[in-house]
Structures are given as C-alpha cells and as structure tokens.
Write a protein that holds these residues in place. Structure first.
Motif, PDB file in Angstrom:
ATOM      1  N   ARG A   8     -10.288  -0.562  32.258  1.00  0.00           N
ATOM      2  CA  ARG A   8     -11.191   0.075  31.120  1.00  0.00           C
ATOM      3  C   ARG A   8     -10.812  -0.503  29.742  1.00  0.00           C
ATOM      4  N   ARG A  14     -16.117   6.803  32.157  1.00  0.00           N
ATOM      5  CA  ARG A  14     -16.302   6.586  33.453  1.00  0.00           C
ATOM      6  C   ARG A  14     -17.119   7.600  34.107  1.00  0.00           C
ATOM      7  N   SER A  17     -19.110   4.207  37.544  1.00  0.00           N
ATOM      8  CA  SER A  17     -19.042   2.746  37.973  1.00  0.00           C
ATOM      9  C   SER A  17     -17.600   2.245  38.128  1.00  0.00           C
ATOM     10  N   PRO A  19     -14.044   0.548  37.584  1.00  0.00           N
ATOM     11  CA  PRO A  19     -13.497   0.137  36.240  1.00  0.00           C
ATOM     12  C   PRO A  19     -13.541  -1.389  36.052  1.00  0.00           C
ATOM     13  N   LEU A  22     -16.831  -1.320  34.188  1.00  0.00           N
ATOM     14  CA  LEU A  22     -16.555  -1.071  32.777  1.00  0.00           C
ATOM     15  C   LEU A  22     -16.024  -2.014  31.803  1.00  0.00           C
ATOM     16  N   GLU A  66     -23.210   5.512  30.970  1.00  0.00           N
ATOM     17  CA  GLU A  66     -21.796   5.111  30.532  1.00  0.00           C
ATOM     18  C   GLU A  66     -21.764   4.419  29.333  1.00  0.00           C
TER      19      GLU A  66
END
Length: 360
Positions: A8, A14, A17, A19, A22, A66
């Motif tokens: 991330r 989060r 989804s 990592p 992201l 997110e």
C-alpha cells in the motif's frame, strides 16, 4: 507493518481490494498530498481522475470508496473536493442510462453537486420556448465560483428535479459566502443566483431522489468521513509510538482507547466491504438502499465523533495548537461530518424500520 499493508502507498485505506490494487493509488495520493490547501491543484487532481474512477454499482464500488477514503486520509478538504466531482459523473451516467433519459450531458471540466435547501431561498426550473431555465437562488454551493458545471436540484411543478448547468453561463452570479469556518477553510459554501440560466434536465420529477444512486452517493460521502477517521487514528498511533521511542510507553487507558478505535474502524471497514459487494450484486437497487445508506452514514458519523473525542482526550491541546496537519484534519473533519443529520437521520431510519425495512 503486517503483510496486507506491504504494497500500500502511504495514506491508502483498504476496504476489500488487494494491496496490489491499492498500490496503483500511489500517484493519485501523491498528487493530492502535493495539492493540500491549493484548490485549483486539487480540482485538477479530480479532473484527471474523472471518468477513470469506477462508478458505484459497476462492480468496483469498494475500490471507488477506497479512492474516496484514501484521498480524504491525505487531506479532508481534498476528499471533500473529489467526492462531488465523482458523484456528478455517476449521476450523469445514471441519467443517460435511465428509462427517463432524454439528454446526454458530456462529463468535462470540473463539477459540483448542489441539492441543499435553505429557508427563504428557492430555485425554480421553468420551461420557456422549449428550453428549461433556472430562476432563483441555491444555497450551500461549495467552491461554485471555481467550478465549471454542476448537477443541482430545482423546484418544478409537483416536486424537485435534477439539472445540469454551466456555471460560466450568463445569468449565473456568486454571492460572497462570508465563510468564517475554521474547518474546510479553503472550501467556502455560499449562495449562487440564477437569472434565466439554461439547464439540461436529468431524469424527471423526483428521479434524483428515487434512483438507487442517491443512496450509493450518500454512502460514498460516508467513505470520505471514514477515511478522515482513519487518518486521525493513524495520528494517534504515531504519537504513541513516538512517545514510546522516547521512553514513555502508553498506559492502559491509552491502549484501551487504541483498542476501541481499532475494533470500531475494523468493523466499519468490513461493513463497507459487505455493503459495496451487495450494491454490485444488485441487492441494494430498490427501496431498501436508502435504509442501508442511513445505517452506513449513521454508523460512520458516530465513529468519527467517538474517535475524535478519544484521540483529542489522549493527545490533549498540544497537537491542536502546534501540529498543522493534525489540527487541520480535526477541524475539517468536524465540519464535514456535520452533513450527517444525527438524530433526525436516525428518526428517518426508525420510521423505515417501524414499517419493517430492517435485516433483523
């Protein structure tokens, strides 16, 4: 740092989804961080994201939330600018795809969404010579003078309807908002006046409120609030770690408050993940969507208030007085979450619950 956080970027929040997904938010969050306090820069970030962001109900609702939560975790005002721009994109898409679709409006430039009402101010939409024009005033129009377009609601015979309007059109004027707020200081909300301004109808009378996207958009705002709360919680955790590095370990009270914050945020992230999945599965496209929106918004708003109170009590006045990012975040979030109507929204939910609209 646990394994789920490794990929991330800083500030990412989060919900569900991976990592790795992201990780792709890194450039967006970096641009938002670079633009803190600079409204034109943040509007440029919103414009660049534009159509690339997923629409609610399209299969990636959690990722949309997110994005909103993560940008708000960078800076609450940045999230406050991004959310209505993306909501307008969703509204235009819903209007173009709906059964009542009569017009297709291109999504270009920067957008706001103005649906608030205020005593003594009325905006009417009237048909004149085969076209619709707006006449009157609309309150609570955030940074309207810096936007290109807006989706707004206006009174028509039998109710209210939504319209797209060019904010650069002749007949549009912006009142000085006399903004005194210490929160969201760069996002003044004032009154916009319309004098025979052309507008494009979006759906029919009542469509704006009947569409499931109204509830979905309301939950998107809650995702922003949650992102702000996550950032406050991270500030608290960092402060405890800094103190521990200096030889002052957190006491039981500080740890108890951190534990409460953790279970509150963890529970809400799971709740939003489940709700986003239900939206994408078509389970929240009917009358029950608004009840769920009221649950989500009320739960997140209560959590924001509680987390701000716990962190404020533990950290005391020091960071409010001397830590600019922390003080700005606390002030911005306190104002932003007041879009929730507290017990009035709970009363509305209670009325729906009384009629049998509940999962228990």
């Amino acid at each position: 740092m646990n394994a789920t956080q490794d990929a991330r970027p800083p500030h990412a929040v989060r919900i569900s989804s991976s990592p790795e997904d992201l990780a792709g938010l890194g450039p967006l969050l970096g641009a938002a961080e670079a633009g803190v306090g600079d409204v034109p820069a943040l509007l440029a970030v919103a414009k660049d994201l534009g159509e690339a962001a997923p629409k609610p109900g399209s299969g990636r609702t959690a990722f949309l939330w997110e994005i909103l939560a993560s940008v708000t975790a960078v800076d609450v005002a940045a999230g406050r600018i991004l959310e209505p721009h993306l909501d307008a994109a969703a509204i235009l898409a819903q209007a173009a795809a709906g059964a009542e679709a009569a017009n297709s409006v291109p999504f270009d430039g920067t957008w706001g969404v103005f649906a608030a009402e205020a005593p003594g101010l009325t905006l009417d939409a009237k048909e004149t010579g085969g076209a619709v024009v707006l006449q009157g005033s609309k309150p609570w129009c955030s940074i309207a003078a810096q936007l290109d377009h807006a989706v707004l609601t206006a009174h028509v015979g039998g109710g209210r309807a939504a319209f797209a309007v060019d904010l650069h059109a002749a007949g549009v004027s912006f009142a000085d908002p006399l903004w005194k707020s210490r929160g969201l200081r760069e996002i003044p909300s004032g009154t916009v006046h319309f004098d025979a301004v052309p507008a494009v109808p979006l759906g029919g009378t009542g469509w704006y409120y009947r569409r499931p996207g109204f509830a979905w958009g309301g939950m998107g705002v809650a995702a922003c609030w949650l992102g702000g709360a996550v950032a406050v919680a991270r500030s608290y955790t960092d402060a405890l770690k800094t103190a521990a590095d200096g030889g002052r370990d957190p006491d039981q009270l500080a740890l108890a408050h951190l534990g409460e914050i953790d279970r509150t945020l963890s529970g809400l992230l799971h709740y939003l993940a489940r709700t986003a999945a239900r939206i994408d599965a078509g389970e929240l496209s009917g009358p029950g969507a608004w009840s769920e929106a009221l649950r989500v918004r009320g739960s997140v708003a209560a959590a924001v208030d509680r987390i701000q109170a716990l962190v404020g009590q533990n950290l005391g006045p020091g960071p409010l007085a001397f830590d600019e990012p922390y003080a700005k975040r606390m002030a911005d979030l306190s104002l932003y979450v007041r879009q929730h109507h507290a017990m009035r929204d709970d009363a509305q939910l209670g009325a729906l619950t009384f009629k049998g609209d509940h999962p228990w």
